[in-house]
Design an enzyme around this catalytic site. Structure first.
Site, PDB file in Angstrom:
ATOM      1  N   TYR A 127      41.259  35.106   8.809  1.00  0.00           N
ATOM      2  CA  TYR A 127      40.082  34.846   7.979  1.00  0.00           C
ATOM      3  C   TYR A 127      39.697  36.107   7.211  1.00  0.00           C
ATOM      4  O   TYR A 127      39.927  37.221   7.677  1.00  0.00           O
ATOM      5  CB  TYR A 127      38.875  34.468   8.841  1.00  0.00           C
ATOM      6  CG  TYR A 127      39.002  33.220   9.667  1.00  0.00           C
ATOM      7  CD1 TYR A 127      38.400  32.034   9.261  1.00  0.00           C
ATOM      8  CD2 TYR A 127      39.681  33.232  10.886  1.00  0.00           C
ATOM      9  CE1 TYR A 127      38.479  30.887  10.043  1.00  0.00           C
ATOM     10  CE2 TYR A 127      39.768  32.092  11.673  1.00  0.00           C
ATOM     11  CZ  TYR A 127      39.165  30.921  11.245  1.00  0.00           C
ATOM     12  OH  TYR A 127      39.250  29.791  12.016  1.00  0.00           O
TER      13      TYR A 127
ATOM     14  N   HIS B 115      36.990  28.151   5.985  1.00  0.00           N
ATOM     15  CA  HIS B 115      38.229  27.692   6.597  1.00  0.00           C
ATOM     16  C   HIS B 115      39.236  28.829   6.464  1.00  0.00           C
ATOM     17  O   HIS B 115      39.340  29.457   5.412  1.00  0.00           O
ATOM     18  CB  HIS B 115      38.747  26.438   5.890  1.00  0.00           C
ATOM     19  CG  HIS B 115      37.882  25.234   6.117  1.00  0.00           C
ATOM     20  ND1 HIS B 115      37.772  24.619   7.348  1.00  0.00           N
ATOM     21  CD2 HIS B 115      37.075  24.539   5.275  1.00  0.00           C
ATOM     22  CE1 HIS B 115      36.946  23.593   7.256  1.00  0.00           C
ATOM     23  NE2 HIS B 115      36.500  23.522   6.014  1.00  0.00           N
TER      24      HIS B 115
ATOM     25  N   LYS C 222      46.182  25.961   3.846  1.00  0.00           N
ATOM     26  CA  LYS C 222      46.318  27.379   4.153  1.00  0.00           C
ATOM     27  C   LYS C 222      47.580  27.929   3.494  1.00  0.00           C
ATOM     28  O   LYS C 222      48.492  27.178   3.162  1.00  0.00           O
ATOM     29  CB  LYS C 222      46.389  27.607   5.670  1.00  0.00           C
ATOM     30  CG  LYS C 222      45.191  27.067   6.434  1.00  0.00           C
ATOM     31  CD  LYS C 222      45.271  27.396   7.906  1.00  0.00           C
ATOM     32  CE  LYS C 222      44.210  26.655   8.702  1.00  0.00           C
ATOM     33  NZ  LYS C 222      42.856  26.825   8.199  1.00  0.00           N
TER      34      LYS C 222
END
Length: 201
Positions: A138, A146, A177
Site C-alpha cells: 500500500y 485498496h 492491482k
C-alpha cells in the site's frame, strides 16, 4: 513517496516517549498483549493485526496485536520492539528471532530484504497469502485505499514460466492491482523490480 529517513522518523516519533512495546513469541508469531502498545504500533505504520478484528475500521481497538516474525524483526532492528519468550520472560535478540524465522519460513532472508527496503521507503507491506503472492503493498495503508500492488519475490536464477505470469496477471487484473516481481541480490541487498501491465489487444 517518503524518503527512507522520513519514513523511519515517522515510525520512531509515533512510538517514542513511552515504554518500548513488548511482544511475546508464541510459536510462529508475536503477540503484543497490551492493547495500548498495540495501538501505537498499528498507528505507526499498520504493523500487525488486532486479534479478532481482521479489518479494523479505526486505529483504535481493545485487543492484543498479532505481529508476524518479519514485522517483529523489522521493528526490533529499529529499536521499537522488545521480544520475550515464556517461561521466565527470556529476552529474544534480533539475531535469535532471525534464526527462528529462517527455520520456519523458506527464503526468509530474501523476502525480508524486499520487505525492509519497501518499509524504509515509507510503503505499507502486509502478507499476500490471500492473493497467492508474498506481499501486498500500500501507499497509504489498509482501510485508506485498496492495495495497488501485489508482489512476489524470486531468486535471480528462478525460472518464471509464461503460464505463471499469465495466471498472476489475470488475478491482479481481477482484483485491480499491479503485479510485481522482486528479485533481491543476496550479496549486495539490492532489489530489482519488474512490474507487469496488461492491456486489451
Amino acid at each position: 513517496m517518503k524518503s527512507a529517513r522520513d519514513a523511519i522518523r515517522g515510525v520512531v516519533e509515533a512510538i517514542r516517549g513511552r515504554r518500548t512495546p513488548e511482544a511475546e513469541l508464541v510459536e510462529n508469531f508475536l503477540v503484543v498483549w497490551d492493547p495500548e502498545q498495540g495501538v501505537r504500533l498499528y498507528r505507526a505504520g499498520f504493523y500487525g493485526k488486532p486479534l479478532g478484528i481482521p479489518k479494523p475500521k479505526t486505529p483504535e481497538f481493545d485487543a492484543p496485536l498479532i505481529l508476524d516474525l518479519m514485522e517483529g524483526l523489522y521493528l526490533m532492528e529499529k529499536g521499537l520492539l522488545t521480544v520475550y519468550k515464556e517461561p521466565g520472560r527470556k529476552t529474544i535478540t534480533p539475531k535469535e528471532l532471525l534464526q527462528i524465522a529462517r527455520k520456519l519460513h523458506e527464503d526468509f532472508d530474501l523476502k525480508y530484504t524486499v520487505y525492509q527496503q519497501l518499509r524504509n521507503q515509507g510503503l505499507i507491506v502486509t502478507p499476500g497469502i490471500k492473493y497467492g503472492c508474498d506481499f501486498v503493498v500500500y501507499k497509504r495503508g489498509p482501510g485508506l485505499e485498496h492495495a495497488p500492488y501485489m508482489l512476489t519475490v524470486k531468486k535471480p536464477d528462478d525460472e518464471i514460466t509464461a503460464t505463471e505470469i499469465v495466471k498472476a496477471g489475470r488475478l491482479a487484473t481481477t482484483v485491480r492491482k499491479r503485479f510485481i516481481i522482486a528479485i533481491p541480490n543476496e550479496k549486495t541487498k539490492e532489489v530489482q523490480y519488474l512490474m507487469f501491465k496488461w492491456f486489451r489487444a
